[in-house]
Design a protein around this motif. Structure first.
Motif: not given
Length: 406
Positions: A151-157, A191-198, A200-203, A323-328
């Motif tokens: 579901l996630l593309s290469n740029d984690s969106t 749930i905490a991991s979902f938003f913390a990962s997001t 970090c990707v934004f940063f 990589d959103w999956l990495y952060w998650l």
């Protein structure tokens, strides 16, 4: 991929055989006495008698329900533990296929084999054949990672492809999240991991803290990644509701699973002894070795992309930050470390909550993809994999003498 997984499972059975031959009491305990190990006894009690005691509320219902449906009707009372253990191992073996599709991408055959050995042959993998819920969580977690990778593309969106082209992956993501929520208490960490990962990707998209803060947050709220994190969180909440309603009916408390933690001597606070005087339940240095790794390694994984961003590490590691999956996966493992610090003065089952699950090994796989071309990295990775396998053999002796496993 099938061949590599087959080799890995064969090595697991070889380690199991060596462990039992070195400690023959394990053979009798596993095949003859069929003694349920620690939490396994509680899951069996729930499967056979229901939630008859308040402390049992801490154990989530999906695993006992699967035992009730697939094991109890087809096995005698004398063989229920063995049948359940084999069922657990089958689930774990199946989990390796979706995990391999995600974690082994971009890895050479040798790097992928090394990663699978780290995952499947570390000592905490013993729980995959001991009637514990780790196998179920490994399967649902691996399916979740697979669905996210689609579901996630290469740029984690989330890609802009029409929903009808992705519906099966959305359903798989929702189903696996619901299974995770009904299998064990992972809802809040997820749930905490979902938003913390997001965040970090934004940063890493922005490139610096100043640019991140200067960007409009109203637009960020509408970002597909935020919407995706919200949808995943809703699936987690929906997954808990059936058990919450059942708990309200049985115990008169929708949050009984959380309140039941007091029966297991967990209390909220800052338990500094874990850091300054670390010890395991059994006071075993061997078990403590893995608990300490489980406690600190997630924070090392979280630090790597930032160290690369600030040029402490090679720039290749910056790719991890997108990589959103990495952060998650890294945040999910770190959440268990935080829970350990906040709820118990000594390490209580931390290592199996980290090393018996696939999440942290996804992160390791991303790192191996970056460093595998270096001879020193290969030697270090294979050395660690071999040490893990030796510990797995040894832990069968702990099982034989009913020592603490986690």
């Amino acid at each position: 991929m099938t061949k590599v997984i087959s080799y890995t499972l064969a090595l697991f059975f070889a380690a199991m055989g060596l462990g039992m031959l070195s400690s023959p009491a394990a053979i009798e305990r596993f095949f003859v006495l069929q003694t349920p190990v620690f939490d396994a006894a509680h899951y069996l009690k729930i499967a056979t008698q229901g939630y008859i005691e308040a402390p049992l509320a801490a154990f989530y219902p999906l695993w006992p329900q699967l035992l009730k449906i697939f094991i109890l009707p087809f096995s005698s009372p004398e063989n229920v533990v063995l049948a359940g253990s084999l069922f657990a191992f089958v689930l774990f073996a199946l989990s390796l296929f979706p995990f391999a599709k995600v974690a082994l991408r971009d890895l050479s055959a040798s790097a992928g084999f090394c990663l699978l050995i780290m995952y499947a042959l570390n000592p905490n993998s013993l729980f995959h054949v001991l009637l514990y819920t780790e196998s179920l969580t490994a399967l649902s977690g691996s399916l979740f990672l697979l669905s996210l990778s689609r579901l996630l593309s290469n740029d984690s969106t989330v890609p802009a492809a029409p929903l009808q082209k992705k519906w099966k992956w959305y359903l798989l993501a929702a189903g696996s999240l619901i299974a995770l929520s009904l299998g064990r208490p992972v809802g809040l960490p997820l749930i905490a991991s979902f938003f913390a990962s997001t965040v970090c990707v934004f940063f890493f998209r922005a490139g610096s803290f100043s640019q991140l803060m200067n960007q409009g947050w109203s637009q960020r709220v509408k970002d597909p990644l935020v919407i995706f994190a919200v949808l995943c969180s809703l699936a987690v909440v929906i997954g808990y509701i059936p058990y919450g309603l059942h708990a309200a009916k049985v115990y008169g408390d929708f949050l009984a699973p959380f309140d039941a933690q007091k029966y297991w001597d967990r209390s909220f606070g800052l338990h500094w002894d874990i850091i300054f005087r670390p010890k395991s339940v059994s006071k075993s240095d061997n078990v403590l070795f893995w608990d300490i790794q489980a406690f600190y390694l997630p924070f090392v994984l979280l630090a790597l992309p930032f160290l690369a961003q600030f040029k402490v590490l090679p720039s290749a590691f910056i790719s991890l930050g997108h990589d959103w999956l990495y952060w998650l996966c890294a945040f999910f493992a770190a959440a268990h470390s935080a829970i350990a610090f906040l709820t118990f003065p000594i390490f209580m089952s931390l290592a199996r909550h980290v090393f018996a699950l696939p999440f942290i090994f996804y992160c390791v796989g991303r790192i191996l993809a970056i460093v595998w071309h270096q001879r020193a990295a290969k030697r270090l990775a294979w050395g660690y994999a071999c040490i893990s396998a030796v510990f797995l053999v040894y832990w069968w002796s702990r099982y034989a003498r009913e020592g603490w496993l986690g």
